[in-house]
Write an enzyme that holds these catalytic residues in place. Structure first.
Site, PDB file in Angstrom:
ATOM      1  N   SER A   1     105.743   3.063 118.048  1.00 27.24           N
ATOM      2  CA  SER A   1     104.287   3.164 118.121  1.00 27.24           C
ATOM      3  C   SER A   1     103.861   4.579 118.520  1.00 27.24           C
ATOM      4  O   SER A   1     104.160   5.531 117.822  1.00 27.24           O
ATOM      5  CB  SER A   1     103.747   2.099 119.074  1.00 27.24           C
ATOM      6  OG  SER A   1     102.363   1.903 118.891  1.00 27.24           O
TER       7      SER A   1
ATOM      8  N   ASP B   1     102.104  -6.585 110.581  1.00 26.85           N
ATOM      9  CA  ASP B   1     101.871  -5.992 111.895  1.00 26.85           C
ATOM     10  C   ASP B   1     100.364  -5.900 112.099  1.00 26.85           C
ATOM     11  O   ASP B   1      99.674  -5.199 111.353  1.00 26.85           O
ATOM     12  CB  ASP B   1     102.517  -4.599 111.947  1.00 26.85           C
ATOM     13  CG  ASP B   1     102.351  -3.894 113.282  1.00 26.85           C
ATOM     14  OD1 ASP B   1     101.466  -4.270 114.064  1.00 26.85           O
ATOM     15  OD2 ASP B   1     103.116  -2.945 113.538  1.00 26.85           O
TER      16      ASP B   1
ATOM     17  N   HIS C   1     104.272  -6.219 116.078  1.00 27.10           N
ATOM     18  CA  HIS C   1     104.303  -4.788 116.341  1.00 27.10           C
ATOM     19  C   HIS C   1     105.472  -4.392 117.243  1.00 27.10           C
ATOM     20  O   HIS C   1     105.703  -3.198 117.447  1.00 27.10           O
ATOM     21  CB  HIS C   1     102.974  -4.377 117.003  1.00 27.10           C
ATOM     22  CG  HIS C   1     102.794  -2.899 117.141  1.00 27.10           C
ATOM     23  ND1 HIS C   1     102.822  -2.031 116.060  1.00 27.10           N
ATOM     24  CD2 HIS C   1     102.585  -2.119 118.242  1.00 27.10           C
ATOM     25  CE1 HIS C   1     102.632  -0.792 116.497  1.00 27.10           C
ATOM     26  NE2 HIS C   1     102.493  -0.814 117.810  1.00 27.10           N
TER      27      HIS C   1
END
Length: 283
Positions: free
Chosen positions: A112, A233, A262
């Site tokens: 991320s 996601d 995610h």
């Protein structure tokens, strides 16, 4: 002589700063092998998010683990609201960690926001990185014209309001949504690390991440990249992975994991780990 003394003082100061940072960010090195793999976690987690991935890598690699300064496992007094207004300060931390450990070449696995920290670090110091493995990466979360980042500005503002109004209630809703897959243990783990964050730091970092737009620097990346994305996601649509592949300057591949969510390192480590292993074996 005076100049040499000044240089020595600067080197000593840098070493001391590096040692202090290693302690503050709970830096650990585990495993065996000559090749170094850096695992860098995303928003809302800490280095424990990699616990189920490390066993797949530690036999053949030396693994560097650390906590982002915003993580709940780091003393919140070390979070400087004036300094961490952009991702560049997180890049500074990463590069100082590598320098302090004497790492001159590594594979970087970032989840991320850390994926984008790795992207920026590789632009600044391409010599340090053999390959970037970018899990759930996004250069911009907000929609913009033809670019589909996944969120409208109004949606994000409502998220910020919910975080500010009742952080505990927000976590209880956000954690299962982010995990996506029906893996209660992963939801509990993500909830735990989110609750560990001080709410004002969590909100501040969320604003920093969601207001970032790094699309303009992607072409400056020269390091090979592997984009890892789950099939569904809620935070990062597949169109973002396609955008990254089209615009990253280095040789880039995409790996789609046939799972949801995610945080595949929490919810589907047995699927993710072989993909990471393959990626770092193919330089």
């Amino acid at each position: 002589m005076r100049g040499n003394s000044t240089d020595d003082d600067a080197d000593t100061g840098s070493l001391a700063e590096g040692r202090k940072l290693l302690e503050i960010l709970n830096v650990r090195v585990v495993g065996n092998g000559e090749k170094v793999v850096v695992l860098s976690h995303g928003f809302g987690t800490d280095q424990s998010a990699w616990n189920r991935i490390v066993p797949y890598l530690q036999r053949d690699h030396r693994i560097v683990l650390y906590d982002l300064v915003c993580a709940g496992s780091v003393n919140p007094d070390h979070f400087d609201f004036r300094r961490y207004t952009t991702l560049d300060a997180y890049v500074d931390d990463l590069l100082l960690i590598l320098e302090s450990l004497g790492v001159d070449r590594c594979f970087f696995v970032g989840h991320s926001v850390s994926a984008m920290i790795g992207v920026l670090a590789s632009i600044r110091r391409p010599d340090l990185f053999l390959k970037l493995v970018l899990i759930g990466a996004s250069p911009r979360f907000l929609n913009d014209g033809d670019y589909h980042g996944g969120f409208e500005r109004g949606e994000i503002e409502r998220v910020f309001e919910a975080m500010e109004c009742n952080y505990e209630a927000w976590v209880r809703g956000f954690a299962p949504l982010s995990v996506g897959a029906d893996v209660p243990a992963a939801v509990r783990e993500f909830s735990r690390t989110l609750f560990n964050m001080r709410p004002d730091i969590s909100l501040f970092v969320s604003r920093t991440v969601f207001n970032s737009d790094l699309r303009g620097v992607l072409g400056l990346v020269r390091v090979p990249c592997c984009i890892v994305q789950t099939a569904r996601d809620v935070s990062v649509p597949l169109s973002v992975a396609t955008h990254l592949k089209a615009h990253l300057g280095g040789r880039t591949t995409i790996e789609i994991l046939h799972t949801e969510g995610h945080l595949p390192h929490l919810s589907a480590p047995a699927l993710l780990a072989p993909v990471i292993r393959r990626a770092i074996m193919r330089t």
